[in-house]
Each structure stands twice: as structure tokens, then as C-alpha cells.
Design a protein around this motif. Sequence first.
Motif, mmCIF file in Angstrom:
data_model
loop_
_atom_site.group_PDB
_atom_site.id
_atom_site.type_symbol
_atom_site.label_atom_id
_atom_site.label_comp_id
_atom_site.label_asym_id
_atom_site.label_seq_id
_atom_site.Cartn_x
_atom_site.Cartn_y
_atom_site.Cartn_z
ATOM 1 N N CYS A 43 0.833 -1.211 0.000
ATOM 2 C CA CYS A 43 0.000 0.000 0.000
ATOM 3 C C CYS A 43 0.862 1.253 0.000
ATOM 4 N N ALA A 44 1.960 1.239 0.756
ATOM 5 C CA ALA A 44 2.848 2.407 0.797
ATOM 6 C C ALA A 44 3.502 2.635 -0.562
ATOM 7 N N ARG A 45 3.806 1.560 -1.262
ATOM 8 C CA ARG A 45 4.391 1.705 -2.607
ATOM 9 C C ARG A 45 3.402 2.405 -3.541
ATOM 10 N N VAL A 46 2.149 2.021 -3.464
ATOM 11 C CA VAL A 46 1.114 2.690 -4.262
ATOM 12 C C VAL A 46 1.049 4.163 -3.885
ATOM 13 N N ALA A 47 1.084 4.454 -2.584
ATOM 14 C CA ALA A 47 1.002 5.840 -2.115
ATOM 15 C C ALA A 47 2.109 6.701 -2.716
ATOM 16 N N ARG A 48 3.305 6.161 -2.774
ATOM 17 C CA ARG A 48 4.421 6.939 -3.332
ATOM 18 C C ARG A 48 4.268 7.125 -4.835
ATOM 19 N N GLU A 49 3.751 6.115 -5.502
ATOM 20 C CA GLU A 49 3.572 6.213 -6.951
ATOM 21 C C GLU A 49 2.568 7.299 -7.336
ATOM 22 N N ILE A 50 1.560 7.523 -6.492
ATOM 23 C CA ILE A 50 0.534 8.524 -6.812
ATOM 24 C C ILE A 50 0.784 9.845 -6.085
ATOM 25 N N ASP A 51 1.930 9.948 -5.393
ATOM 26 C CA ASP A 51 2.317 11.179 -4.685
ATOM 27 C C ASP A 51 1.287 11.566 -3.624
ATOM 28 N N LEU A 52 0.856 10.583 -2.869
ATOM 29 C CA LEU A 52 -0.138 10.811 -1.824
ATOM 30 C C LEU A 52 0.328 11.824 -0.784
ATOM 31 N N SER A 53 1.611 11.817 -0.439
ATOM 32 C CA SER A 53 2.094 12.661 0.660
ATOM 33 C C SER A 53 1.813 14.141 0.434
ATOM 34 N N ALA A 54 1.700 14.557 -0.829
ATOM 35 C CA ALA A 54 1.433 15.970 -1.122
ATOM 36 C C ALA A 54 0.050 16.396 -0.652
ATOM 37 N N HIS A 55 -0.821 15.433 -0.344
ATOM 38 C CA HIS A 55 -2.212 15.745 -0.003
ATOM 39 C C HIS A 55 -2.603 15.315 1.412
ATOM 40 N N MET A 56 -1.686 14.677 2.134
ATOM 41 C CA MET A 56 -1.993 14.210 3.484
ATOM 42 C C MET A 56 -2.005 15.365 4.483
ATOM 43 N N SER A 58 6.244 7.684 6.027
ATOM 44 C CA SER A 58 6.097 6.486 6.853
ATOM 45 C C SER A 58 5.265 5.436 6.129
ATOM 46 N N ASP A 59 5.791 4.221 6.007
ATOM 47 C CA ASP A 59 5.020 3.132 5.381
ATOM 48 C C ASP A 59 3.689 2.939 6.080
ATOM 49 N N ASN A 60 3.685 3.019 7.410
ATOM 50 C CA ASN A 60 2.449 2.778 8.159
ATOM 51 C C ASN A 60 1.389 3.824 7.829
ATOM 52 N N ILE A 61 1.777 5.093 7.856
ATOM 53 C CA ILE A 61 0.798 6.160 7.602
ATOM 54 C C ILE A 61 0.374 6.164 6.141
ATOM 55 N N LYS A 90 9.504 -0.322 -11.999
ATOM 56 C CA LYS A 90 9.789 1.103 -11.999
ATOM 57 C C LYS A 90 9.901 1.555 -10.557
ATOM 58 N N LYS A 91 11.126 1.768 -10.101
ATOM 59 C CA LYS A 91 11.346 2.152 -8.721
ATOM 60 C C LYS A 91 11.017 3.625 -8.513
ATOM 61 N N HIS A 92 10.666 3.960 -7.282
ATOM 62 C CA HIS A 92 10.485 5.352 -6.919
ATOM 63 C C HIS A 92 11.815 6.070 -7.114
ATOM 64 N N PRO A 93 11.822 7.288 -7.653
ATOM 65 C CA PRO A 93 13.083 7.978 -7.954
ATOM 66 C C PRO A 93 14.041 8.078 -6.772
ATOM 67 N N LYS A 94 13.526 8.319 -5.558
ATOM 68 C CA LYS A 94 14.432 8.419 -4.408
ATOM 69 C C LYS A 94 15.079 7.078 -4.108
ATOM 70 N N SER A 95 14.314 5.992 -4.236
ATOM 71 C CA SER A 95 14.887 4.654 -4.030
ATOM 72 C C SER A 95 15.900 4.339 -5.122
ATOM 73 N N ALA A 96 15.559 4.691 -6.358
ATOM 74 C CA ALA A 96 16.455 4.428 -7.484
ATOM 75 C C ALA A 96 17.764 5.192 -7.321
ATOM 76 N N LEU A 97 17.685 6.435 -6.853
ATOM 77 C CA LEU A 97 18.903 7.233 -6.671
ATOM 78 C C LEU A 97 19.760 6.670 -5.546
ATOM 79 N N GLN A 98 19.113 6.226 -4.466
ATOM 80 C CA GLN A 98 19.872 5.641 -3.368
ATOM 81 C C GLN A 98 20.606 4.380 -3.836
#
Length: 223
Positions: free
Chosen positions: A83-96, A110-113, A153-161
Motif C-alpha cells: 500500500c505504501a508503494r502505491v502511495a508513493r507512486e501517486i504522490d499521496l504525501s502531497a495531499h496528506m 512512513s510506510d504505516n501512515i 519502476k522504482k520510486h526515484p528516491k529509491s532508485a537514486l539511493q
Amino acid sequence: MTLSPETKDWIAAQTGHPVRDEHLWTAALTHGSTGEDFDYQRLEFLGDRVLGLSIAEWLYEKGGDTEGKLSQRLNALVSRQSCARVAREIDLSAHMRLGKQARADGGLDSDNILGDIIESLIGACQVDHGFEVARALVRKWFGDAVEGRAGRKKHPKSALQEWAAGNRRKPPEYELLDRSGPDHASRFTVRVSVRGVGEATGEGDSKQQAETAAATAFLDQHG
């Protein structure tokens, strides 16, 4: 409390339907740390069940696996990490909507949130638009995972790390350069640097969004 026009448009783009009950969706995006008299927990309870049923039905339709394997796949697909992976793909944090301390503690990543709010949004979709629309939302968000494309397709921050580690460099460092505009419509500029390689900047409506844009720009330049 009302949703920003950007968040309303984002929700409509995700579900394919305009927001009808604004308070409902506001609650779905609200963490308890805000001190509001409502939050996402009840909608998360509902969304968790809608997600499980939608994925179970989908796996059953695909056929081929035994009950044991179906259960294993279901558990993996509805996990907090999924679920957290989906959240990052759709940029959920910008709206939380999180309280100041929760933000400072890294709650926006946070994966949990993130996972909880994905489920609460599914619950809100169920209440606002009904099961057919909620099921379609689940199929949109979890399609890559169900069809075995997750992780390609990794999240850009994960891919950069991973890129930095693969090139024997220290982890990327992110620095907030600027924040402008009012609280409800702030604009962030972030710089990411990898020592001995270079740096790049990115902008976004949240610090996390700006970090993602900066990581994308860095990979475009150096990846």
C-alpha cells in the motif's frame, strides 16, 4: 475544513469522479496528529475490507492457483509495504494532513501512515461512489502488483539511493532551499547532492514531492 482545489482535482483524477462529500475525503487524508476531532481510522477500517475483497476477487478471476497460493498472494498484495508503494507512486504525501510533530518525525514518508491512508481513501471512495468505483480504483492502483509488474519502476528516491550505492558513493543528501507561498499552497525547492558526483534541484507542492523531482533530475543527468 475544506480540501484545496489541487487535492480535489487529484482525488477526481484518481477515482474518475468528482468529490461529492468533501468532509469525507478530508477525514480520509487526516492523521490523528492534527488534533482534529476526526481522522482516517474509521475509513481505513472500511477500506481495508474493500481492498481485500477487490484483490481476492481479482485473483480468483485470474485462476490457476491453489487456495494456499491465493492467500499468500493476497497477503502480499494488501500488505502495508504494498500500500505504501502505491502511495508513493501517486504522490499521496502531497495531499496528506499531518500535525507539525508527525511531519517532523518523517510521517509523510512512513510506510504505516501511507498505507493506512491508501486504505482510508478506498473506504472514502466506497462511501462516496459505491463499490464498483472503489473496486475500479483498487484495480487502477494495484494493477502493476497483481499483474507482476511491481518493482520494475522504482520510486526515484529509491532508485537514486541504489544508484549511489552501486557507484560506491555516500547516500544522497537532500537540502530544502526554499519554501514560498501560504501554508495551504506552499511551493518547495530542494537540492539533492551525491558527494563527488554532482547535484540537482527540484520543485513541488510538498517537500517530498520536491525531493522526488530533484532525484528524478539527478538521475536524468547522471543515471
